[in-house]
Design a protein around this motif. Structure first.
Motif, PDB file in Angstrom:
ATOM      1  N   ILE A 171      20.938 -19.378 -18.984  1.00  7.63           N
ATOM      2  CA  ILE A 171      22.018 -19.887 -19.878  1.00  7.63           C
ATOM      3  C   ILE A 171      21.285 -20.073 -21.073  1.00  7.63           C
ATOM      4  O   ILE A 171      21.895 -20.368 -21.611  1.00  7.63           O
ATOM      5  N   PHE A 172      19.893 -20.412 -20.720  1.00  6.74           N
ATOM      6  CA  PHE A 172      19.354 -20.664 -22.495  1.00  6.74           C
ATOM      7  C   PHE A 172      18.997 -19.596 -23.628  1.00  6.74           C
ATOM      8  O   PHE A 172      19.192 -19.447 -24.098  1.00  6.74           O
ATOM      9  N   ASP A 173      18.249 -19.159 -22.642  1.00  7.06           N
ATOM     10  CA  ASP A 173      17.557 -18.169 -23.384  1.00  7.06           C
ATOM     11  C   ASP A 173      17.826 -16.451 -23.250  1.00  7.06           C
ATOM     12  O   ASP A 173      17.375 -15.267 -23.548  1.00  7.06           O
ATOM     13  N   GLY A 174      18.705 -16.503 -21.935  1.00  5.41           N
ATOM     14  CA  GLY A 174      19.151 -14.494 -21.140  1.00  5.41           C
ATOM     15  C   GLY A 174      18.090 -14.387 -20.664  1.00  5.41           C
ATOM     16  O   GLY A 174      18.440 -13.137 -19.549  1.00  5.41           O
ATOM     17  N   GLY A 175      16.911 -15.166 -20.310  1.00  9.18           N
ATOM     18  CA  GLY A 175      15.903 -14.142 -19.832  1.00  9.18           C
ATOM     19  C   GLY A 175      16.190 -13.812 -18.405  1.00  9.18           C
ATOM     20  O   GLY A 175      17.042 -14.501 -17.221  1.00  9.18           O
ATOM     21  N   PRO A 176      15.808 -13.066 -17.929  1.00  6.62           N
ATOM     22  CA  PRO A 176      15.825 -12.180 -15.497  1.00  6.62           C
ATOM     23  C   PRO A 176      15.422 -13.566 -15.060  1.00  6.62           C
ATOM     24  O   PRO A 176      14.640 -13.908 -14.958  1.00  6.62           O
ATOM     25  N   THR A 177      16.077 -13.830 -14.460  1.00  4.87           N
ATOM     26  CA  THR A 177      16.122 -14.179 -12.805  1.00  4.87           C
ATOM     27  C   THR A 177      15.189 -13.834 -11.784  1.00  4.87           C
ATOM     28  O   THR A 177      16.809 -12.562 -11.586  1.00  4.87           O
ATOM     29  N   MET A 178      14.377 -13.569 -11.660  1.00  6.09           N
ATOM     30  CA  MET A 178      13.895 -12.452 -10.085  1.00  6.09           C
ATOM     31  C   MET A 178      13.859 -13.683  -8.159  1.00  6.09           C
ATOM     32  O   MET A 178      13.860 -14.539  -8.977  1.00  6.09           O
ATOM     33  N   ILE A 179      14.747 -12.828  -7.336  1.00  7.40           N
ATOM     34  CA  ILE A 179      14.966 -13.484  -6.614  1.00  7.40           C
ATOM     35  C   ILE A 179      14.214 -12.621  -5.402  1.00  7.40           C
ATOM     36  O   ILE A 179      14.071 -11.369  -5.430  1.00  7.40           O
ATOM     37  N   ALA A 180      13.651 -13.107  -4.462  1.00  4.33           N
ATOM     38  CA  ALA A 180      12.921 -12.973  -3.620  1.00  4.33           C
ATOM     39  C   ALA A 180      12.758 -13.184  -2.268  1.00  4.33           C
ATOM     40  O   ALA A 180      13.552 -14.278  -2.156  1.00  4.33           O
ATOM     41  N   ARG A 181      13.332 -12.833  -0.612  1.00  5.30           N
ATOM     42  CA  ARG A 181      13.048 -13.552   0.144  1.00  5.30           C
ATOM     43  C   ARG A 181      12.028 -13.772   0.886  1.00  5.30           C
ATOM     44  O   ARG A 181      11.166 -13.173   0.785  1.00  5.30           O
ATOM     45  N   ASP A 188      12.621 -22.608   1.171  1.00  6.83           N
ATOM     46  CA  ASP A 188      13.854 -22.550   1.328  1.00  6.83           C
ATOM     47  C   ASP A 188      13.720 -20.164   1.866  1.00  6.83           C
ATOM     48  O   ASP A 188      12.519 -20.412   1.558  1.00  6.83           O
ATOM     49  N   ASP A 189      14.409 -19.987   1.987  1.00 11.95           N
ATOM     50  CA  ASP A 189      14.404 -18.633   2.920  1.00 11.95           C
ATOM     51  C   ASP A 189      15.084 -17.839   1.273  1.00 11.95           C
ATOM     52  O   ASP A 189      14.326 -16.236   1.307  1.00 11.95           O
ATOM     53  N   ARG A 190      15.295 -18.352   0.557  1.00 13.82           N
ATOM     54  CA  ARG A 190      14.994 -17.637  -0.974  1.00 13.82           C
ATOM     55  C   ARG A 190      14.561 -18.066  -1.873  1.00 13.82           C
ATOM     56  O   ARG A 190      14.046 -19.552  -1.959  1.00 13.82           O
ATOM     57  N   GLY A 225      10.455 -27.013  -4.211  1.00 15.43           N
ATOM     58  CA  GLY A 225      10.932 -26.934  -3.062  1.00 15.43           C
ATOM     59  C   GLY A 225      12.113 -27.019  -2.555  1.00 15.43           C
ATOM     60  O   GLY A 225      12.204 -26.019  -2.438  1.00 15.43           O
ATOM     61  N   LYS A 226      13.436 -26.791  -3.900  1.00 10.56           N
ATOM     62  CA  LYS A 226      15.046 -26.696  -3.417  1.00 10.56           C
ATOM     63  C   LYS A 226      15.448 -26.787  -4.815  1.00 10.56           C
ATOM     64  O   LYS A 226      15.280 -28.102  -4.866  1.00 10.56           O
TER      65      LYS A 226
END
Length: 336
Positions: free
Chosen positions: A254-264, A158-160, A80-81
């Motif tokens: 921060i551990f393996d450098g994998g991408p974080t994907m983000i959406a509204r 959340d909105d993200r 949730g958050k």
């Protein structure tokens, strides 16, 4: 065979543990540790029972069940958050430009900055499908069921929404990114740090990680080459996220450098296109869809061939049985 998404219970500990042992590491949300998984299932039970009306430190765990033999063959999670229990750290990849008039040169350097920019967002993660079931769109069913859950409980999110993809891990189970960056400050291997984080949280990152920016040019080629790159097993997941409207915005794990994907949240395709309807009858239709029913602990979801009518939708007897509904029930559905 027929499959259905349902909410996880503490009785699912053993099959989830068995799947966790198959991940090969790097799945922080699905550690191969019975005690940690038991705690997560207890937290999920409390979240399903809560009547909160805003994003909180909730954890919702769903499982994919073979309806014929009641075997659990997949799982996924929603948060949730993030950043409530401890800071939610990411590296942000950005550029820093400097000029020299005397040399008549301009240099642009890429830097990594430790940040908590994404704190407060909701997260989808912990998705794992048993290797023997990776066909027939079951991975998509697992992934997209989370968005119907969000749509059904919109105020709890959340909105993200973010999704962290596992980064590149070598054949020995190590991480080139960890070895080139954080590993130099912690005196432990990637596997040790990953397991510690999954069980104890990441306060140790705040205690020991350098707070100043890191110049990418000073890292090894092995570390630079995997920044923002998903593990080979996560490429399909990345494509599914992009189809839903998620984008890579230069935040990496921060551990393996994998991408974080983000959406509204409201722009996620399956959230935006979800429709509520009444089940007007039991009859197989010609529209392939994902159909969900129920709230919180009663949530269920499956594939169904629906018929769209003026009174609502029809669906097959098999789908109705999987969802445990009859005509007159209210469902939330989205086209496959």
């Amino acid at each position: 065979m027929s499959f259905c998404i349902r909410t996880a219970t503490t009785a699912d500990l053993q099959p989830i543990y068995e799947m966790a042992k198959l991940t090969g590491g790097g799945f922080t949300n699905l550690p191969a540790d019975r005690t940690s998984l038991a705690s997560k299932l207890e937290k999920a039970a409390a979240s399903f029972a809560s009547d909160a009306t805003e994003p909180q430190d909730d954890l919702f765990i769903l499982v994919l069940e073979d309806c014929d033999n009641k075997q659990v063959v997949g799982t996924c999670q929603l948060f949730g958050k993030v950043g409530s229990s401890w800071p939610f750290y990411s590296y942000r990849l950005s550029s820093y430009t400097q000029s020299s008039k005397e040399l008549d040169r301009t240099f642009s350097a890429r830097i990594l900055s430790l940040t908590t920019d994404l704190e407060g967002a909701s997260e989808v993660g912990g998705l794992f499908l048993h290797p023997g079931q990776r066909a027939g769109g079951l991975g998509m069913l697992l992934a997209r069921s989370r968005y119907l859950f969000i749509a059904r409980h919109r105020r709890r999110f959340d909105d993200r929404v973010l999704a962290e993809l596992r980064g590149v891990i070598d054949e020995a189970g190590g991480s080139p990114f960890w070895d080139g960056v954080a590993g130099k400050f912690f005196g432990m291997s990637f596997q040790e740090a990953d397991e510690f984080n999954a069980i104890h949280g990441n306060q140790f990152i705040a205690d020991l990680m350098p707070k100043h920016p890191i110049y990418v040019a000073m890292l090894s080629e092995a570390a630079r080459s995997v920044m923002g790159v998903p593990h080979t097993s996560g490429r399909a997941a990345m494509r599914m996220l992009e189809t839903e409207g998620f984008a890579y915005e230069n935040y990496i794990d921060i551990f393996d450098g994998g991408p974080t994907m983000i959406a509204r949240t409201d722009q996620i395709k399956s959230v935006r296109n979800a429709e509520e309807a009444w089940v007007s009858g039991i009859a197989k239709g010609d529209t392939r869809a994902m159909v969900s029913v129920g709230k919180l602990a009663d949530f269920r979801c499956c594939y169904a061939d629906i018929g769209i009518t003026d009174q609502g939708i029809t669906l097959s007897r098999q789908a109705a049985d999987q969802l445990r509904i009859e005509p007159g029930a209210s469902v939330l559905w989205v086209a496959r």
